[in-house]
Design a protein around this motif. Structure first.
Motif, PDB file in Angstrom:
ATOM      1  N   ASN A   1     -13.493 -12.017  12.965  1.00 14.50           N
ATOM      2  CA  ASN A   1     -11.686 -12.437  13.025  1.00 14.50           C
ATOM      3  C   ASN A   1     -11.954 -10.777  13.625  1.00 14.50           C
ATOM      4  OD1 ASN A   1     -12.073 -14.413  11.034  1.00 14.50           O
ATOM      5  ND2 ASN A   1     -10.968 -15.089  12.431  1.00 14.50           N
TER       6      ASN A   1
ATOM      7  N   VAL B   1      -9.220  -0.915  10.288  1.00 17.59           N
ATOM      8  CA  VAL B   1      -7.536  -0.971   9.925  1.00 17.59           C
ATOM      9  C   VAL B   1      -7.709   0.482  10.319  1.00 17.59           C
ATOM     10  CG1 VAL B   1      -6.090  -0.916   9.178  1.00 17.59           C
ATOM     11  CG2 VAL B   1      -6.980  -2.034   8.145  1.00 17.59           C
TER      12      VAL B   1
ATOM     13  N   TYR C   1       1.136  -0.694   0.323  1.00 22.52           N
ATOM     14  CA  TYR C   1      -0.182   0.212   0.391  1.00 22.52           C
ATOM     15  C   TYR C   1       0.654   1.322   0.061  1.00 22.52           C
ATOM     16  CZ  TYR C   1      -3.413  -3.595   1.491  1.00 22.52           C
ATOM     17  OH  TYR C   1      -4.323  -4.862   1.537  1.00 22.52           O
TER      18      TYR C   1
ATOM     19  N   TRP D   1     -16.308 -11.659   7.206  1.00 22.57           N
ATOM     20  CA  TRP D   1     -16.766 -12.633   6.043  1.00 22.57           C
ATOM     21  C   TRP D   1     -17.288 -11.556   5.218  1.00 22.57           C
ATOM     22  CZ3 TRP D   1     -13.631 -17.489   6.176  1.00 22.57           C
ATOM     23  CH2 TRP D   1     -12.308 -17.378   6.715  1.00 22.57           C
TER      24      TRP D   1
ATOM     25  N   TYR E   1      -9.854   3.572   9.762  1.00 21.90           N
ATOM     26  CA  TYR E   1     -10.330   3.532   8.459  1.00 21.90           C
ATOM     27  C   TYR E   1     -10.925   2.081   7.832  1.00 21.90           C
ATOM     28  CZ  TYR E   1      -6.560   7.083   7.291  1.00 21.90           C
ATOM     29  OH  TYR E   1      -5.431   7.694   7.234  1.00 21.90           O
TER      30      TYR E   1
ATOM     31  N   TRP F   1     -12.739 -12.892   1.544  1.00 23.42           N
ATOM     32  CA  TRP F   1     -12.344 -12.798   2.802  1.00 23.42           C
ATOM     33  C   TRP F   1     -10.317 -13.296   2.256  1.00 23.42           C
ATOM     34  CZ3 TRP F   1     -12.607 -11.239   7.346  1.00 23.42           C
ATOM     35  CH2 TRP F   1     -11.389 -11.470   8.268  1.00 23.42           C
ATOM     36  N   GLU F   2      -9.976 -12.019   1.409  1.00 15.70           N
ATOM     37  CA  GLU F   2      -8.684 -11.850   1.268  1.00 15.70           C
ATOM     38  C   GLU F   2      -7.783 -11.248   2.224  1.00 15.70           C
ATOM     39  OE1 GLU F   2      -8.061 -13.774  -1.795  1.00 15.70           O
ATOM     40  OE2 GLU F   2     -10.475 -14.213  -2.607  1.00 15.70           O
ATOM     41  N   LEU F   3      -7.941 -10.919   3.268  1.00  9.85           N
ATOM     42  CA  LEU F   3      -7.208  -9.567   3.613  1.00  9.85           C
ATOM     43  C   LEU F   3      -6.312  -8.961   2.877  1.00  9.85           C
ATOM     44  CD1 LEU F   3      -6.939 -12.267   6.722  1.00  9.85           C
ATOM     45  CD2 LEU F   3      -7.928  -9.787   6.947  1.00  9.85           C
ATOM     46  N   GLN F   4      -6.970  -8.477   1.577  1.00 12.46           N
ATOM     47  CA  GLN F   4      -6.795  -7.440   1.541  1.00 12.46           C
ATOM     48  C   GLN F   4      -7.246  -6.654   0.513  1.00 12.46           C
ATOM     49  OE1 GLN F   4      -3.322  -9.631  -1.257  1.00 12.46           O
ATOM     50  NE2 GLN F   4      -4.777 -11.079  -0.852  1.00 12.46           N
ATOM     51  N   PHE F   5      -6.505  -5.152   0.733  1.00  9.79           N
ATOM     52  CA  PHE F   5      -7.754  -3.779   0.533  1.00  9.79           C
ATOM     53  C   PHE F   5      -8.110  -3.229  -0.577  1.00  9.79           C
ATOM     54  CE2 PHE F   5      -8.285  -5.859   4.468  1.00  9.79           C
ATOM     55  CZ  PHE F   5      -7.626  -5.614   5.418  1.00  9.79           C
ATOM     56  N   ASP F   6      -8.792  -3.402  -1.666  1.00  6.43           N
ATOM     57  CA  ASP F   6      -8.446  -2.352  -2.732  1.00  6.43           C
ATOM     58  C   ASP F   6      -9.581  -1.405  -2.667  1.00  6.43           C
ATOM     59  OD1 ASP F   6     -11.103  -4.144  -4.522  1.00  6.43           O
ATOM     60  OD2 ASP F   6     -11.035  -3.635  -2.503  1.00  6.43           O
TER      61      ASP F   6
ATOM     62  N   LEU G   1      -3.970   0.475  -2.735  1.00  9.56           N
ATOM     63  CA  LEU G   1      -3.698  -0.597  -2.593  1.00  9.56           C
ATOM     64  C   LEU G   1      -2.518  -0.313  -4.177  1.00  9.56           C
ATOM     65  CD1 LEU G   1      -4.053  -3.766  -2.490  1.00  9.56           C
ATOM     66  CD2 LEU G   1      -5.447  -4.174  -4.491  1.00  9.56           C
TER      67      LEU G   1
ATOM     68  N   TRP H   1     -10.512   2.129   0.947  1.00 10.96           N
ATOM     69  CA  TRP H   1     -10.429   2.412   1.705  1.00 10.96           C
ATOM     70  C   TRP H   1     -11.789   3.883   1.644  1.00 10.96           C
ATOM     71  CZ3 TRP H   1      -6.816   0.857   6.066  1.00 10.96           C
ATOM     72  CH2 TRP H   1      -5.657  -0.418   4.832  1.00 10.96           C
TER      73      TRP H   1
ATOM     74  N   LEU I   1     -11.002  -7.464  -1.184  1.00 12.57           N
ATOM     75  CA  LEU I   1     -10.902  -7.764  -2.389  1.00 12.57           C
ATOM     76  C   LEU I   1     -11.389  -8.789  -2.975  1.00 12.57           C
ATOM     77  CD1 LEU I   1      -6.929  -8.272  -3.794  1.00 12.57           C
ATOM     78  CD2 LEU I   1      -8.603  -6.557  -4.840  1.00 12.57           C
TER      79      LEU I   1
ATOM     80  N   TRP J   1      -4.844  -3.777  11.785  1.00 11.78           N
ATOM     81  CA  TRP J   1      -5.839  -4.642  11.114  1.00 11.78           C
ATOM     82  C   TRP J   1      -6.663  -4.462  12.474  1.00 11.78           C
ATOM     83  CZ3 TRP J   1      -7.539  -9.564  12.719  1.00 11.78           C
ATOM     84  CH2 TRP J   1      -8.383  -9.758  11.373  1.00 11.78           C
TER      85      TRP J   1
END
Lengths: 110, 120
Positions: free
Chosen positions: B59, B37, A38, B52, B95, B103-108, A48, B110, B100, B47
């Motif tokens: 989580n 986050v 990021y 999900w 934030y 549940w990819e734990l990657q954020f496209d 990202l 914000w 993505l 995080w």
């Protein structure tokens, strides 16, 4: 689990290439490909740049590239521009549905 | 066009509670995981919590387990973070971020963030 390790700072001149490392362990970066990068400019939300180690979302210049070797992921910024000056963070899935971030690297364009 | 807008931040005393909201538009939250986050002043990203896409599994980061609760309202396309027993170390910009996928734990995407200050 500990945060991922990044160098606190990096620098380069316009047009040069810079690589930022992100070191984890065999329980996170070394095992999973859910590694992201990021970019964050001051006072702004993170953006990202790279997902799944080396995938660039649409709109991200191909000057940004990601890779991974063992427990270390890397972000390379080629053809540095003034607007690349920002903070950069890596993240990795850490197992047990947990996410780890790196401490961040401040990139300075000289 | 995807848009995420957080609200609810402010100054709160230690031990008290606060509820943050995240309004999403341009997509349906039931098709993406959603996360919170945070970033303490001058510090890195942490995080906090994730929900999900199924809306059932949740989580949390170790530092907020048992104190914070993430939830969603699909009818309003909003995600919330209920924060109880707040501590000074919870002071941060919070934030809301879109996963993505499921549940990819990657954020496209914000939001712009909302500041929470825990102080007496």
């Amino acid at each position: 689990q500990s945060a991922l390790t990044q160098p606190p700072s990096a620098s380069g001149s316009p047009g040069q290439s810079v690589t930022i490392s992100c070191t984890g362990t065999s329980s996170d970066v070394g095992t999973y490909n859910s590694v992201s990068w990021y970019q964050q400019h001051p006072g702004k939300a993170p953006k990202l740049l790279i997902s799944e180690v080396n995938k660039r979302p649409s709109g991200v210049p191909d000057r940004f590239s990601g890779s991974k070797s063992g427990n270390t992921a890397s972000l390379t910024v080629s053809g540095l521009r003034a607007e690349d000056e920002a903070d950069y963070y890596c993240s990795s899935y850490g197992g047990s549905n947990n996410l780890l971030f790196g401490g961040g690297t401040k990139l300075t364009v000289l | 066009q995807v848009q995420i807008v957080e609200s609810g931040g402010g100054v709160v005393q230690p031990g008290r509670s606060l509820r943050l909201s995240c309004a999403a538009s341009g997509f349906t939250i039931s098709t993406h995981g959603m996360h919170w986050v945070r970033q303490a002043p001058g510090k890195g990203l942490e995080w906090v919590a994730g929900l999900w896409a199924d809306g059932i599994n949740k989580n949390y980061g170790n530092s907020v387990k048992g104190r914070f609760t993430i939830s969603r309202d699909t009818s309003k396309n909003t995600v919330s973070l209920q924060m109880n027993s707040l501590r000074a170390e919870d002071t941060a910009v919070y934030y809301c971020a879109r996963d993505l996928g499921f549940w990819e734990l990657q954020f496209d995407d914000w939001g712009q963030g909302t500041l929470v200050t825990v102080s007496s």
